[in-house]
Motif scaffolding. Structure first.
Motif, PDB file in Angstrom:
ATOM      1  N   THR A  15      20.640  60.577  88.865  1.00 27.35           N
ATOM      2  CA  THR A  15      20.170  59.827  87.711  1.00 27.35           C
ATOM      3  C   THR A  15      20.007  60.688  86.461  1.00 27.35           C
ATOM      4  O   THR A  15      19.590  60.187  85.422  1.00 27.35           O
ATOM      5  N   THR A  68      18.877  61.022  82.202  1.00 28.01           N
ATOM      6  CA  THR A  68      17.742  60.197  81.776  1.00 28.01           C
ATOM      7  C   THR A  68      16.737  59.955  82.891  1.00 28.01           C
ATOM      8  O   THR A  68      15.584  59.658  82.629  1.00 28.01           O
ATOM      9  N   LYS A 118      16.543  57.484  84.772  1.00 23.16           N
ATOM     10  CA  LYS A 118      16.173  56.070  84.872  1.00 23.16           C
ATOM     11  C   LYS A 118      16.803  55.489  86.125  1.00 23.16           C
ATOM     12  O   LYS A 118      17.958  55.730  86.424  1.00 23.16           O
ATOM     13  N   GLN A 164       9.718  52.036  86.485  1.00 26.10           N
ATOM     14  CA  GLN A 164       8.844  52.977  85.798  1.00 26.10           C
ATOM     15  C   GLN A 164       9.392  54.409  85.821  1.00 26.10           C
ATOM     16  O   GLN A 164       8.866  55.282  85.159  1.00 26.10           O
ATOM     17  N   ASN A 187      11.401  57.602  84.947  1.00 25.74           N
ATOM     18  CA  ASN A 187      12.055  58.154  83.764  1.00 25.74           C
ATOM     19  C   ASN A 187      11.920  59.672  83.783  1.00 25.74           C
ATOM     20  O   ASN A 187      11.369  60.235  84.737  1.00 25.74           O
ATOM     21  N   GLU A 215      17.094  66.344  78.066  1.00 24.40           N
ATOM     22  CA  GLU A 215      16.684  65.555  76.901  1.00 24.40           C
ATOM     23  C   GLU A 215      17.683  65.677  75.751  1.00 24.40           C
ATOM     24  O   GLU A 215      17.888  64.725  74.998  1.00 24.40           O
TER      25      GLU A 215
END
Length: 91
Positions: free
Chosen positions: A3, A6, A8, A16, A18, A57
């Motif tokens: 994943t 991100t 997510k 929820q 992240n 990020e």
């Protein structure tokens, strides 16, 4: 790793989830096994975690290569943890 960058959830089971929750879990997990790891290993792993997050990020669409650099850090951390388990098992 599936994943990243991100973190997510794509299944819908964990809406929820992240980058914040995943790095919190990683760092808390390291803290939980700090004694078993030893201070030097713990400090190295925590520093790698702190280095990895900004890479993910900075590349949320997995286009600049920074996500791959973050994944390489995951492999490095995995190697450190495997080595720690081997050493504990041989004592």
């Amino acid at each position: 790793m599936l994943t990243a960058p991100t973190f997510k959830d794509k299944t819908g089971y964990f809406p929820q989830m992240n980058i914040e929750t995943e790095f919190f879990a990683l760092n808390e997990g390291l803290l939980a096994v700090r004694r078993k790891l030893g201070e030097e290993r713990y400090a190295t792993l925590k520093a790698l975690s702190d280095k990895m997050r900004p890479l993910f990020e900075a590349d949320p669409e997995n286009k600049t290569g920074q996500t791959q650099a973050g994944r390489e850090i995951i492999y490095e951390m995995e190697g450190i943890l495997r080595d720690a388990v081997r050493r504990r098992g041989s004592k």
